[in-house]
Enzyme design. Structure first.
Site, PDB file in Angstrom:
ATOM      1  CD  GLU A 397       3.656   6.583  -0.675  1.00  0.00           C
ATOM      2  OE1 GLU A 397       4.697   6.375  -1.330  1.00  0.00           O
ATOM      3  OE2 GLU A 397       3.413   6.030   0.428  1.00  0.00           O
ATOM      4  CB  ALA A 421       0.643   5.927 -10.982  1.00  0.00           C
ATOM      5  CG  PHE A 423       4.676   3.856  -4.743  1.00  0.00           C
ATOM      6  CD1 PHE A 423       4.576   2.503  -5.060  1.00  0.00           C
ATOM      7  CD2 PHE A 423       5.926   4.449  -4.788  1.00  0.00           C
ATOM      8  CE1 PHE A 423       5.702   1.762  -5.393  1.00  0.00           C
ATOM      9  CE2 PHE A 423       7.055   3.716  -5.114  1.00  0.00           C
ATOM     10  CZ  PHE A 423       6.948   2.364  -5.423  1.00  0.00           C
ATOM     11  CG  HIS A 464       7.931   0.016  -9.560  1.00  0.00           C
ATOM     12  ND1 HIS A 464       8.017  -1.124  -8.792  1.00  0.00           N
ATOM     13  CD2 HIS A 464       8.531   1.002  -8.830  1.00  0.00           C
ATOM     14  CE1 HIS A 464       8.647  -0.857  -7.661  1.00  0.00           C
ATOM     15  NE2 HIS A 464       8.974   0.422  -7.659  1.00  0.00           N
TER      16      HIS A 464
END
Length: 658
Positions: A397, A421, A423, A464
């Site tokens: 990322e 989101a 991550f 998550h």
């Protein structure tokens, strides 16, 4: 030191010498000014001049270079006006950051230089994005980026090299191995014999170069750059050198063995090269004296210009204005047929139509190409736009957010999909420190949208299910969008992509396939900073966003006796607080519902703003309703208890009865 001038003209030989000498003489003057208190800090590159000058001299003027603290020679080679450098180091408006940042923490498009931030690693990934833009635009150019031996320990180094290798990006990764990361010696930084040994692990060629030998540096980089322009690929270069002064002047060099300093002093890149030029009769001592005299006069004249400039002036209006690049919002009204589609379809449509309108828009993310992303938002995009513009990325990322910034620097647009989101925490640094701060610091916008599939109520557990918008509304320089309906999602996403500023675009996963709405089929935009008034009533003001809007609507539908203004914020930064104020003036009561946990969230700031600015209209304490102060649990009964939707009605009734 072995020099050979074969294939290099006498003019170039002298230019290399003059650029190194000017760097050294400027440094010597800066050390005097530092002791006089006329500059605040100095990071010395004495002993390393051959690397900066050699690399910059081998590149074309239109090729980007991303230097660090000890690369004054890059700026000298690119002929950046000295008075601007001096003004920069004194925090004056004539510099490059209006006094907002110091040292070499700046960039300049005019000279194709992109400066560092103190978090050393991000510029490596930014170089990837700049090089990617060159390839996509068909430009046969190389990008050079510097780091130190200490910086190679950061994860950004791995991510950047891996991405460059996978994508065959023409990036020269230049490591200045000067023996120490501040006071930490290289034997405590890595275990390989040479840092160049890491190159084969990434499938890229690599070389170890004598960094104090200007001709070896120049010749090798020149040859590589020529070849990389016709055969794009990354190359890892390790320049062996030594830092003759402290990390910065305050730290000194007491941790360095004296014999080591003496050994490297004999390898001084300027003294040795000067002796070579005299021996080869390329230059004579009298000409050297003249060159030094000219440089001294130039330094003096430019210093006087910088000293004559007054202190930088500041105004609240000017400071706030420069946080964002000016955006001339152009409304494109919805027209044509409408169709009832899901939230996820609206996002996909908005993204697809933006790709059609912007040929310079690149999508990047994990599994977004042939697979279409985990939520199938980009399904079919590869067939329409090709893999050059719809790019699967490695799982990195941070490196991809940095690459998106590089695309923006080189005149393109980027949308990065976080698979979830949650991550984004792995890419947090470049979002909040690079994307958010660049325009304020040196006028470089970040034309980047980060898509953020977020939220709970889907049984996905702690990693998550987060709705982490408050991480970013706290950070000046970012815009944060959080639609609750398909129509808004499509129009706001189009605006986010048009906006040249960095936008965090939150998409609630639980709404993707559960919420339908009539949505225009054609392209349209919606403005930021305008909340939507969904219901009207005189008894209470309800403020919500995202999935919480639907929870509030369900409550009002179940209890028709409650007469409420229901406000959907739609965007959180900019925040339409005026609509909230107007409603509170009418109802006298305010309740804010958010999915995020309570402390430090959006509800807290709205409550504070209303208390500060509309206190006299309140007939009751403001209520905030939010999720529990825990991570998001997995089991359904635990998640139901965590989320605030079942507690909202009770809190609303309490407020109405106050």
């Amino acid at each position: 030191m072995n020099y050979t001038k074969k294939g290099i003209s006498n003019r170039t030989l002298v230019d290399l010498y003059t650029r190194m000498l000017k760097s050294r003489m400027i440094e010597e003057r800066m050390l005097v000014l530092l002791r006089q208190g006329k500059i605040s800090k100095w990071f010395s590159g004495m002993g390393q001049e051959a690397i900066s000058v050699g690399v910059a001299s081998a590149l074309l003027p239109e090729e980007y270079i991303l230097p660090m603290h000890r690369n004054l020679g890059v700026f000298i080679t690119r002929e950046v006006p000295l008075y601007r450098l001096f003004a920069q180091w004194q925090g004056k408006a004539g510099g490059f950051t209006k006094g907002r940042d110091r040292s070499f923490h700046f960039g300049t498009q005019e000279f194709k230089i992109v400066g560092m931030i103190s978090h050393l690693g991000p510029q490596l990934g930014v170089a990837d994005g700049i090089a990617l833009a060159e390839l996509l635009k068909g430009q046969k150019r190389v990008t050079a980026v510097f780091t130190g031996d200490g910086g190679t320990s950061e994860g950004d180094f791995h991510e950047a090299l891996n991405v460059a290798s996978v994508w065959d990006l023409p990036v020269l990764f230049c490591i200045e191995n000067n023996g120490y990361g501040l006071s930490t010696p290289t034997n405590e930084q890595y275990r390989c014999t040479h840092l160049a040994d890491r190159g084969p692990g990434y499938g890229m060629e690599s070389y170890t170069i004598e960094g104090n030998n200007i001709l070896e540096v120049y010749r090798k980089v020149n040859d590589l750059a020529k070849d990389m322009r016709s055969r794009p690929r990354p190359v890892l270069l390790e320049f062996e050198t030594f830092r003759m002064r402290g990390h910065e002047e305050a730290s000194g060099t007491k941790y360095v063995p004296e014999e080591l300093l003496e050994t490297w002093a004999q390898k001084d890149p300027i003294a040795n090269y000067e002796a070579f030029l005299i021996k080869e009769e390329v230059i004579d001592p009298s000409e050297i004296d003249r060159v030094k005299s000219d440089i001294e006069a130039e330094i003096g004249a430019h210093l006087r210009s910088a000293f004559d400039e007054g202190p930088v002036h500041s105004s609240e209006e000017g400071e706030l204005r420069d946080v964002y690049k000016a955006f001339d919002y152009r409304e494109v009204k919805a027209s044509g047929p409408v169709e009832k589609i899901r939230f996820v379809d609206a996002v996909s449509q908005g993204l697809f139509q933006s790709m059609q309108r912007h040929d310079d828009l690149v999508l990047m993310g994990q599994d977004i190409a042939e697979y279409g992303g985990v939520f199938k938002v980009t399904e079919g995009f590869v067939d329409a736009f090709g893999k050059e513009r719809v790019r699967n990325t490695p799982i990195c990322e941070s490196g991809i957010v940095e690459a998106a910034m590089g695309l923006s620097i080189n005149g393109m647009k980027a949308v990065v999909e976080m698979q979830f989101a949650d991550f984004v925490s792995s890419g947090f640094n470049p979002v909040v420190n690079y994307l958010a701060k660049s325009h304020y610091r040196w006028g470089q916008h970040a034309d980047v949208v980060v898509r953020m599939p977020c939220g709970g109520d889907v049984g996905a557990g702690p990693f998550h299910s987060q709705t982490n918008e408050a991480w970013f509304t706290k950070t000046p320089g970012l815009k944060v969008v959080y639609p609750a309906f398909p129509h808004d999602a499509k129009g706001l996403l189009a605006t986010a992509i048009n906006d040249p500023n960095p936008v965090l675009f939150f998409e609630h996963k639980a709404l993707y396939r559960s919420v339908y709405q009539e949505v225009p089929s054609d392209y349209y935009t919606l403005p930021f900073g305008q909340a939507a008034l969904l219901r009207e009533g005189n008894a209470v003001t309800i403020v919500a966003y995202g999935a919480a809007v639907h929870w509030a609507l369900a409550t009002l539908n179940d209890h028709a006796d409650i007469q409420a203004d229901l406000i959907d914020l739609r965007t959180l930064a900019p925040l339409d607080i005026e609509t909230v104020y107007s409603s509170v003036e009418k109802t006298g009561k305010l309740i804010i519902l958010q999915e995020d946990s309570l402390f430090g969230g959006i509800a807290s700031d709205i409550a504070a703003l209303v208390t500060e600015n509309r206190f006299e209209y309140l007939d009751a304490p403001i209520k905030r309703v939010a999720s529990l102060e825990t991570p998001v649990p997995f089991a359904k009964n635990l998640e139901d208890n965590y989320l605030p939707k079942h507690r909202f009605y009770k809190a609303l009734r309490e407020l109405l009865a106050y």
